[in-house]
Design an enzyme around this catalytic site. Structure first.
Site, mmCIF file in Angstrom:
data_model
loop_
_atom_site.group_PDB
_atom_site.id
_atom_site.type_symbol
_atom_site.label_atom_id
_atom_site.label_comp_id
_atom_site.label_asym_id
_atom_site.label_seq_id
_atom_site.Cartn_x
_atom_site.Cartn_y
_atom_site.Cartn_z
ATOM 1 N N HIS A 4 77.862 73.367 16.605
ATOM 2 C CA HIS A 4 77.455 74.425 15.668
ATOM 3 C C HIS A 4 76.302 75.244 16.235
ATOM 4 C CE1 HIS A 4 73.872 72.321 13.938
ATOM 5 N NE2 HIS A 4 74.582 71.222 14.110
ATOM 6 N N ASP B 280 74.151 77.240 14.326
ATOM 7 C CA ASP B 280 72.975 77.395 13.453
ATOM 8 C C ASP B 280 72.003 76.233 13.623
ATOM 9 O OD1 ASP B 280 75.127 75.866 12.285
ATOM 10 O OD2 ASP B 280 73.971 75.766 10.432
ATOM 11 N N ASP C 230 69.911 69.677 18.222
ATOM 12 C CA ASP C 230 70.876 69.812 17.115
ATOM 13 C C ASP C 230 71.174 71.275 16.879
ATOM 14 O OD1 ASP C 230 72.404 69.498 14.846
ATOM 15 O OD2 ASP C 230 70.710 69.171 13.523
ATOM 16 N N GLU D 284 76.847 74.975 9.758
ATOM 17 C CA GLU D 284 76.989 73.521 9.611
ATOM 18 C C GLU D 284 75.901 72.955 8.711
ATOM 19 O OE1 GLU D 284 76.358 69.274 10.381
ATOM 20 O OE2 GLU D 284 74.964 70.879 10.812
ATOM 21 N N GLU D 285 74.685 73.441 8.890
ATOM 22 C CA GLU D 285 73.557 72.896 8.124
ATOM 23 C C GLU D 285 73.665 73.244 6.640
ATOM 24 O OE1 GLU D 285 71.720 70.800 9.536
ATOM 25 O OE2 GLU D 285 71.615 71.265 11.675
ATOM 26 N N ASP E 243 82.857 66.245 18.345
ATOM 27 C CA ASP E 243 81.785 67.024 17.727
ATOM 28 C C ASP E 243 80.479 66.250 17.910
ATOM 29 O OD1 ASP E 243 80.495 69.028 16.327
ATOM 30 O OD2 ASP E 243 81.238 68.443 14.355
ATOM 31 N N HIS F 182 65.342 67.889 13.682
ATOM 32 C CA HIS F 182 64.979 68.550 12.409
ATOM 33 C C HIS F 182 63.466 68.540 12.156
ATOM 34 C CE1 HIS F 182 69.041 68.670 10.050
ATOM 35 N NE2 HIS F 182 69.212 68.916 11.323
HETATM 36 ZN ZN LIG Z 1 73.884 69.242 13.786
#
Ligand SMILES: [Zn+2]
Length: 385
Positions: free
Chosen positions: A20, A22, A55, A89-90, A116, A359
């Site tokens: 992803h 984003d 991520d 995705e988030e 993934d 994150h």
């Molecule tokens: Zn992720």
């Protein structure tokens, strides 16, 4: 984005690589705590720093870089490869991955392997391994996701003459009750497999317990409960994330609400969990309903005997020295859960070694990890036959 790399043999089902684009935002208040500018992509001290590096930019960039390298070499895969790069995705993947899978379904495409983001290679997440060998956590299943809203309506009033129980009292009692009654703990298939894969390489006494899980189940479960992360692997979890009531210090509010987030263990359906929550709280004054439509059941489990698991496992073993590998239950959610209708063979794996700041603050991934990741995806693309 959906890219198609046409393979030589159109009779074979395609493979799909996902990542992803984003990233999660940076909290304004945490900006000062960063060592580097969070969106600059600084390379320093052997790491690539910045929001999203772990991520999921590492997978995204590694996939594209390795494909470009092979294209330059004039390589064409035997079977077709699709690249699926969602942009939300988030936020649940509704406008990205979901739309892409609908497109693939409309073209009647089934994938033999999908990879993934997911489990990592770690030397710290699993304690008690002999010689501190790294372990590749190859995700074969992920937990489900659901948020419920609890609301209590009750005549409010003046705070100078409070009733015995207010809306806030009733709501908070319900939350305390829920938290005090955790969901049933048990080992799902992937965790049982995880234990038996690692048993030979654990130090005493874990090797004994892991080798005889039927005998030491109680002991292992107790150990798992002690760590937040491990606890999340053996049960459905529930935690309040938003709470709202009141507008003024001398007014008793007539409405109190809370949002509670659940992560569903495979086998615990969203419906079952909602019924169970009502049972635990057992108070009709607390109205319980889904918070939004962002509900997903736990994914099906990809078999350890599947070509997907075996291929990823074999590439991992070639990518890292002395690495162990094990199937793994992912506690977070990924875009790949939306692809269940078009494949039984979904692997959730990010080939990086113990990334930092996922994150959070000072998110970074080592250049060495990036090198391994490039190599991993190149090997994968070379295996598309
Ligand atoms: Zn992720």
């Amino acid at each position: 984005y959906l890219y198609k790399w046409q393979g030589k043999n159109t009779s074979l089902n395609p493979f799909i690589l996902m990542a992803h684009q984003d990233v999660v935002p940076i909290e304004e208040s945490s900006k000062e705590m960063w060592t580097v500018e969070p969106f600059a992509g600084t390379i320093k001290d052997g790491f690539i720093w910045g929001r999203g590096t772990t991520d999921d930019k590492i997978n995204l960039i590694s996939i594209m870089e390795s494909a470009e390298k092979l294209l330059k070499d004039g390589y064409q895969p035997e079977r077709t490869v699709y690249f699926v790069f969602g942009h939300d995705e988030e936020l649940g993947g509704k406008k990205g991955a979901v739309k892409i899978v609908q497109t693939l379904q409309s073209r009647h495409i089934k994938a033999d392997i999908i990879i993934d983001e997911g489990g990592i290679v770690t030397q710290i997440e699993v304690p008690g391994v002999k010689d501190n060998k790294p372990i590749a956590l190859i995700g074969t299943v992920e937990k489900g996701y659901m948020s419920l809203e609890f609301s209590v309506h009750k005549k409010g009033g003046h705070s100078s003459q409070p009733e015995e129980e207010t809306a806030i009292d009733i709501l908070t009692k319900a939350i305390v009750k829920l938290r005090a009654n955790p969901f049933e703990k048990h080992f799902v298939q992937s965790t049982q497999d995880f234990i038996s894969y690692l048993a030979p390489d654990m130090k005493f006494p874990n090797n004994m317990a892991f080798a005889n899980p039927w005998l030491f189940k109680g002991m292992i479960l107790k150990q798992y409960e002690k760590s937040n992360k491990a606890n999340a692997m053996i049960r459905t979890t529930a935690v309040p994330t938003i709470i709202n009531a009141g507008i003024k210090d001398n007014v008793i509010p007539a409405l109190a609400t809370s949002i509670v987030n659940f992560r569903l263990l495979p086998g615990d359906s969203a419906n079952y969990v909602m019924q169970k929550v009502k049972e635990i709280i057992n108070d009709e004054r607390v109205v319980i309903k889904p918070y939004d439509d962002n509900i997903s059941e736990a994914s099906p489990t990809t078999s350890i005997n599947s070509i997907a698991f075996k291929l990823v496992d074999s590439i991992v073993k070639k990518s890292y020295d002395h690495v162990l590998s094990a199937p793994f239950l992912l506690i977070g959610a990924t875009d790949s859960r939306h692809f269940t209708p078009i494949s039984d063979n979904i692997i959730k794996f990010s080939p990086m070694v113990d990334p930092i700041g996922f994150h959070g603050i000072d998110e970074r991934v080592s250049l060495e990890s990036y090198q391994h990741s490039l190599w991993f995806f190149e090997q994968f693309l070379r295996s598309c036959k």
